[in-house]
Design a protein around this motif. Sequence first.
Motif, short mmCIF file in Angstrom:
data_model
loop_
_atom_site.label_atom_id
_atom_site.label_comp_id
_atom_site.label_asym_id
_atom_site.label_seq_id
_atom_site.Cartn_x
_atom_site.Cartn_y
_atom_site.Cartn_z
N TYR A 90 59.28 -75.16 14.64
CA TYR A 90 60.30 -76.06 15.19
C TYR A 90 59.73 -76.86 16.36
O TYR A 90 59.95 -78.07 16.48
N LEU A 91 58.98 -76.18 17.24
CA LEU A 91 58.39 -76.90 18.37
C LEU A 91 57.42 -77.99 17.89
O LEU A 91 57.30 -79.04 18.52
N PHE A 92 56.76 -77.73 16.76
CA PHE A 92 55.87 -78.77 16.22
C PHE A 92 56.66 -79.98 15.72
O PHE A 92 56.14 -81.09 15.72
N SER A 93 57.92 -79.76 15.33
CA SER A 93 58.72 -80.93 14.94
C SER A 93 58.98 -81.81 16.16
O SER A 93 59.17 -83.03 16.04
N LEU A 94 58.96 -81.22 17.36
CA LEU A 94 59.11 -81.99 18.60
C LEU A 94 57.77 -82.61 19.00
O LEU A 94 57.71 -83.77 19.44
N ILE A 95 56.71 -81.83 18.82
CA ILE A 95 55.36 -82.36 19.08
C ILE A 95 55.13 -83.61 18.23
O ILE A 95 54.56 -84.60 18.69
N ASP A 96 55.61 -83.54 17.00
CA ASP A 96 55.45 -84.66 16.06
C ASP A 96 56.07 -85.95 16.61
O ASP A 96 55.60 -87.05 16.33
N LYS A 97 57.15 -85.79 17.41
CA LYS A 97 57.84 -86.96 17.95
C LYS A 97 57.28 -87.39 19.31
O LYS A 97 57.67 -88.45 19.82
N ALA A 98 56.45 -86.56 19.91
CA ALA A 98 56.03 -86.82 21.29
C ALA A 98 54.99 -87.93 21.39
O ALA A 98 54.87 -88.58 22.43
N GLY A 99 54.20 -88.12 20.32
CA GLY A 99 53.23 -89.23 20.35
C GLY A 99 51.78 -88.80 20.45
O GLY A 99 50.92 -89.61 20.81
N PHE A 100 51.47 -87.55 20.13
CA PHE A 100 50.06 -87.15 20.10
C PHE A 100 49.38 -87.83 18.91
O PHE A 100 49.97 -87.87 17.81
N PRO A 101 48.18 -88.33 19.07
CA PRO A 101 47.48 -88.92 17.92
C PRO A 101 47.23 -87.85 16.84
O PRO A 101 47.10 -86.66 17.16
N PRO A 102 47.14 -88.27 15.58
CA PRO A 102 46.90 -87.31 14.49
C PRO A 102 45.66 -86.46 14.75
O PRO A 102 44.64 -86.97 15.21
N GLY A 103 45.79 -85.17 14.46
CA GLY A 103 44.65 -84.26 14.57
C GLY A 103 44.47 -83.60 15.92
O GLY A 103 43.73 -82.64 16.06
N VAL A 104 45.16 -84.13 16.94
CA VAL A 104 44.96 -83.57 18.29
C VAL A 104 45.54 -82.16 18.38
O VAL A 104 44.94 -81.26 18.97
N ILE A 105 46.69 -81.95 17.75
CA ILE A 105 47.31 -80.62 17.80
C ILE A 105 47.83 -80.28 16.41
O ILE A 105 48.53 -81.07 15.80
N ASN A 106 47.42 -79.12 15.91
CA ASN A 106 47.67 -78.76 14.50
C ASN A 106 48.24 -77.33 14.42
O ASN A 106 47.94 -76.49 15.26
#
Lengths: 493, 149
Positions: free
Chosen positions: A195-211
Amino acid sequence: MALLPEVKKDYGRIKNYVNGEWVESTSSKDLDIENPSTGGIIGKVPMSTADETKAAIEAAQDAWLSWRETPPITRARIFFKLKELIEANFEDVARIMVQEQGKTIDEARGETRRTIENVEVAAGIPSLMMGYNLEDGAAQGIDEDAVISPLGVFGVIAPFNFPAMIPYWFWPYAVASGNTYIVKSSSQVPLTQWYLFSLIDKAGFPPGVINLVNGSRDVSDTMMDHPHMKGISFVGSTPVARYIYKKCGENGKRVQAQGGAKNSLVVMPDAVLNRTVSNMLASFYGCAGQRCLAGSNLVAIGDVAEPLIEKFVEASKRIRMGYGLDENTNMGPVVSAKAKEKVIGYIDGAEADGAKILIDGRGAKVPGYEKGHFVGPTVIDGVTPDMKIAQEEIFGPVVSYLRMDSLDDAIDFIHKNPFGNAASIYTQSGRHARDFRYKVQAGNIGINIGIVAAMAYFPFAGYKDSFFGDLHGQGRDAISFFTDRKVVITRWF
Amino acid sequence: MTEYDFPECTSFGSVIRFALELEKAASNVYDELAGRPNLASAQEPLKALSETHRKRSELLEHTRREKLNEMILEPIQDLDSSSYVVETEVPEGLDMAGAKAFAGKIEETSSRFYVDSSKTAQSLLAEAARILDKMGKENEAIKAKLESL
């Protein structure tokens, strides 16, 4: 009182988050995610394959070069956005945690707050990551600088007891300082991170930075073997911490591996008993005893022993068990049937060794939650230092009561134990408190505090068999773990 | 009719939940009184009192989220919540004096709840205790305002 609503009844089969995309695992092996309070299945987690893990590591490696070139203040801004997103979804994070882990809603809200605090501290990266320099430091006209640089891809292998917070002891510091990252959450409690990754997804990290890669040993071993991985953070049991420390060492990786604990709370005759008992209840029974900072041995010094046990037993009897989504609940279940069996095994063993069970949580039942893995508050008197129950980590709401003559005896007892995670003293004497904090070989010391949980800007420490490595999670220690010092010596002709 | 769920107070969360129910009840009672034709002359101040209680709910939500420290999350074992449950159904036909008495009782009970719970909360967190204590004192001020209508 009515239960707080569950966020969802069934979360389905959760996905991995790799290179900025949600990816279905191709693995044919799934594990059920169980609600430990109800015994119901609330989702499935795939046991991702080694190839899927490698793909995540490679995506993180590809992302690293441009991420490390992103100015720290720009990186920090994404963490501010993430903080906003978690704040906006605070209650959902906490309730999902209750559903999958069993802790109470107050505990889950407290954990969510600590999760956010780590994001807040990591957002200070422009200041935290500054190097240092010395004019004429090498010789006259030759200056010397130490530049702090990120290293590459790091990862965490997380435990079940703090589904939100523990990965946040590490990854925000790693990513804020310019590294990229892989989270492997516990396969028992993967929903909160998902669930927290669904928020990370919206935060604006470039692809691949956090997986995020869900799974078990295949994922962990691949992370520890892969040449792109620069280091691993781990929190769990001591045998696994030792294995990870060794394996990462053999593979030339940095490692910080937090192991088990056997924490003693020492009560001196001059302690303020009412406040002491109330505080100790939180330590022994909070998170159903499944904290690495949970009290386990209660050591009474001298003539405080009788009044203390009387008050402690009385207060323990009033602990209310139940589903954590009932705000009246003081204590939830342990995480699984297997965990319950293990805790009960320790209580059986203590009884067989001749200790006296003053309150017995083995037969605990919570009406309406008959399939839940509840173990009631258990207080065992007559425990002696040589008993197994006084020596080994139980990870349940079990109090071993020991009586000793002096503070020196208590410190000697603490030192004989191989663990060194936390220890607390309850006293009004500055002298005793000072002796305790000075002498006791444990990473986290409490003075009239039974849960010595370092804030985000302090390291979560640990000594002896409770920690393998040099630099701890959180704060400046974490920044040092995820970076190196590059020395530059400059002379201009 | 609005349903209220006043819980037993055995934890930090349930104390805040109880307080939220008190605030919701007070706010709704003032709204109800403000809508009564025979109390039209006091409609605006009654609405303002309702708004005051709504804002206090926001403060409580903030306290629950920001002031909770799991390190000192101790069980609460000495607060008998049943003595702070308030009457929430506004009787028909209340005149101004009756309205003041009815709402004043809610303010008095709330004040007692906040003052008593702040003493309990001291074992949890001084800051939370201060907020609860301040809210209890505010109830007295609100009651004085009500009586001046």
